[in-house]
Design an enzyme around this catalytic site. Structure first.
Site, PDB file in Angstrom:
ATOM      1  N   GLY A  13       0.777  -1.231   0.000  1.00 41.66           N
ATOM      2  CA  GLY A  13       0.000   0.000   0.000  1.00 41.66           C
ATOM      3  C   GLY A  13       0.806   1.277   0.000  1.00 41.66           C
ATOM      4  N   LYS A  44      -0.487   2.580  -4.147  1.00 45.71           N
ATOM      5  CA  LYS A  44      -1.067   3.892  -4.415  1.00 45.71           C
ATOM      6  C   LYS A  44      -0.680   4.434  -5.787  1.00 45.71           C
ATOM      7  CE  LYS A  44      -3.079   5.130  -0.392  1.00 45.71           C
ATOM      8  NZ  LYS A  44      -2.906   3.924   0.435  1.00 45.71           N
ATOM      9  N   ASP A 120      -8.709   6.702   1.985  1.00 43.49           N
ATOM     10  CA  ASP A 120      -7.720   7.447   2.765  1.00 43.49           C
ATOM     11  C   ASP A 120      -7.032   8.510   1.913  1.00 43.49           C
ATOM     12  OD1 ASP A 120      -6.806   5.176   1.348  1.00 43.49           O
ATOM     13  OD2 ASP A 120      -4.872   5.247   2.368  1.00 43.49           O
ATOM     14  N   ASP A 121      -6.355   9.416   2.605  1.00 36.69           N
ATOM     15  CA  ASP A 121      -5.536  10.451   1.975  1.00 36.69           C
ATOM     16  C   ASP A 121      -6.324  11.303   0.988  1.00 36.69           C
ATOM     17  OD1 ASP A 121      -3.581   9.294   3.492  1.00 36.69           O
ATOM     18  OD2 ASP A 121      -2.526   8.349   1.827  1.00 36.69           O
ATOM     19  N   TYR A 159      -7.826   7.808   9.802  1.00 32.51           N
ATOM     20  CA  TYR A 159      -7.317   6.476  10.153  1.00 32.51           C
ATOM     21  C   TYR A 159      -6.220   6.520  11.214  1.00 32.51           C
ATOM     22  CZ  TYR A 159      -3.833   7.866   6.638  1.00 32.51           C
ATOM     23  OH  TYR A 159      -2.891   8.554   5.906  1.00 32.51           O
ATOM     24  N   TRP A 214      -3.481  -1.396   9.863  1.00 35.11           N
ATOM     25  CA  TRP A 214      -2.617  -1.163   8.705  1.00 35.11           C
ATOM     26  C   TRP A 214      -1.319  -0.649   9.310  1.00 35.11           C
ATOM     27  CZ3 TRP A 214      -4.197   0.348   3.208  1.00 35.11           C
ATOM     28  CH2 TRP A 214      -3.116   0.818   2.477  1.00 35.11           C
ATOM     29  N   ASN A 216       2.242   0.593   9.297  1.00 38.24           N
ATOM     30  CA  ASN A 216       3.191   1.178   8.351  1.00 38.24           C
ATOM     31  C   ASN A 216       4.638   0.910   8.760  1.00 38.24           C
ATOM     32  OD1 ASN A 216       1.745   2.393   6.136  1.00 38.24           O
ATOM     33  ND2 ASN A 216       0.856   3.792   7.636  1.00 38.24           N
ATOM     34  N   ASP A 221       8.286   4.812   1.914  1.00 40.35           N
ATOM     35  CA  ASP A 221       7.923   5.639   0.767  1.00 40.35           C
ATOM     36  C   ASP A 221       7.977   7.127   1.121  1.00 40.35           C
ATOM     37  OD1 ASP A 221       5.735   5.726   2.449  1.00 40.35           O
ATOM     38  OD2 ASP A 221       4.254   5.221   0.924  1.00 40.35           O
TER      39      ASP A 221
END
Length: 477
Positions: A13, A44, A120-121, A159, A214, A216, A221
């Site tokens: 992701g 993404k 998201d985002d 989130y 989720w 990270n 990234d």
């Protein structure tokens, strides 16, 4: 009582170039061998996943998803497919809803029954939760009209955090109970620690749903691309497992290097109560490195820091601290340890010379090259300190050692990768503020002047300066 997590896996992701098909298929085999049971496709930067989500995948792309689903099923791994239409979807428009379903039907046709609606985002706005819950409810019904066992997971716009918000309250009220899994990243985007109390608070904010984490890590990234996160999974106590629906780790841009951290995460997720990060890490380096385990271990020790591990806990920083605690010339044992540690990293740079096509070696190469430059500077600093430790170091030789330090240090600082801790790094430390709104934790976000080689070079040069400022019996030689 800590128990194995029901969902244990990986979500591809990150932002940045998606993995190759072969790397993705290999990763599914790798996690299946380690009792992980879930993989979600969600890169993404796949345009058809996010920016151009309305465009159908072509026959070749659809064939890859079919192979992924087959490979996952053969290893007992559930394959999930994510789509991220939030940038421009009209949540209530019949045409956009039909387009969304049409995009997913070919996946249903090849046996995929787990879908992730990633919202998201994207910018927040009033009424967003209501619209998103409505879309999710419709989509689940539409999927189940074609495949009774279809499952839908939601990535909400909010989130991160541990407090209820109007968005989360509306989402919890409107989201159907059949959508059990709602994702969360902890108190921030890349959470250094996550505890059971935080997970319970988030569950309360979502009407009692246990969050699907989720996680990270080891992702690198965005602003983290200069770093490799090769340290073990940590900062998640055993009792957290009782409060989560599962964990999906977001890996690095480098699929083969990601396996070190993912192997340790697999150990935690399968048996949180007995998880030992150090033992798991050593085992992962041996398994992932194979015949190159020793050089991989040397580089991993230099790239262990990141969101879950402070640079000051690196072996190199501990060694420099021990040297600083000694006299101007340093402590003999600490200097010997420094020489061994930095020599191992320097030698690691040529370890893959006999395997130029090894995918792991290819991924590591920029950091191996940087590690060699950093280690050269560190070893020059050690040489200067050892020289200064002699009773009356010869002046001309001292000058040669000083020049060796400054030239090697200058070369190391010209590099563009992080090894032995960051000189300047930025992490996506978005958090909930006291009122529930989003903000940035600057202390977590900005990390600077935390490189162990910089410390060692400064230490050596300071020792030289102090030595040259002393009055010398009989004058200079």
């Amino acid at each position: 009582m800590p128990r194995p997590l029901p969902v244990r896996g990986v979500v591809e992701g990150f932002y940045g170039p998606p993995w190759t098909p072969d790397a993705r298929l290999g990763l599914i085999e790798f996690i299946a061998e380690r009792a992980m049971n879930a993989y979600v496709y969600a890169p993404k930067s796949d345009p058809k996943h996010r920016d151009r989500w309305r465009e159908p995948y072509d026959e070749h792309e659809a064939g890859h998803f079919h192979r992924l689903a087959e490979r996952a099923a053969s290893g007992g791994v559930r394959f999930g497919f994510a789509i991220s239409p939030g940038l421009d979807i009209d949540y209530t428009h019949a045409g956009d809803r039909d387009t969304l379903l049409t995009k997913l039907v070919p996946l249903l046709d090849v046996g995929v029954d787990w879908f992730v609606l990633a919202l998201d985002d994207i910018p927040p706005r009033p009424g967003l939760a209501v619209d998103q819950a409505g879309l999710a409810s419709w989509l689940l019904d539409a999927l189940r009209s074609r495949a009774v066992g279809a499952r839908l997971t939601l990535v909400p716009t909010e989130y991160v955090g541990v407090r209820p918000t109007p968005y989360l309250r509306e989402l919890a009220e409107r989201l159907p109970a059949e959508i059990e899994d709602v994702m969360w990243t902890g108190a921030t985007v890349c959470s250094p620690t996550i505890d059971a109390g935080q997970a319970r608070s988030w569950a309360d904010a979502l009407g009692g749903r246990h969050p699907l984490l989720w996680d990270n890590y080891p992702v690198n990234d965005g602003t983290m691309e200069r770093a490799l996160h090769l340290g073990p999974y940590r900062g998640r106590p055993p009792e957290l497992s009782d409060e989560l629906a599962g964990v999906l780790c977001n890996p690095m841009l480098q699929p083969y290097a990601s396996r070190v951290a993912l192997a340790t995460a697999a150990d935690y997720l399968a048996d949180p109560a007995r998880y030992d990060p150090a033992e798991s890490w050593a085992r992962a380096i041996t398994e992932v490195g194979g015949t190159h385990a020793a050089p991989l271990g040397a580089l991993a020790a230099a790239c262990e820091d990141g969101p879950l591990h402070a640079p000051e806990e690196l072996q190199a920083h501990r060694i420099v601290t021990a040297i600083a605690a000694g006299t101007d010339g340093g402590d003999d044992a600490a200097l010997a340890a420094a020489r061994d540690h930095f020599t191992a990293v320097k030698q690691a740079a040529k370890a893959w010379a006999d395997a130029p096509d090894d995918p792991l070696g290819c991924e590591l190469e920029p950091w191996l090259r940087q590690g060699r430059a950093e280690a050269a500077a560190a070893l020059a600093a050690v040489g200067l300190l050892e020289h200064l430790a002699s009773a009356e170091p010869e002046t001309d030789a001292s000058l040669l050692h000083v020049f060796a330090v400054v030239f090697a240090w200058n070369a190391a600082r010209a590099g563009d990768r992080t090894v032995f801790g960051p000189r300047f790094a930025v992490y996506p430390a978005v958090v909930q503020l006291a009122d529930g709104s989003a903000g940035l934790d600057v202390g977590l976000a900005v990390s600077e002047n935390r490189n162990a080689v910089d410390r060692l070079c400064r230490l050596a040069l300071d020792a030289y300066r102090r030595r040259t400022e002393r009055p010398r019996a009989g004058g200079l030689r």
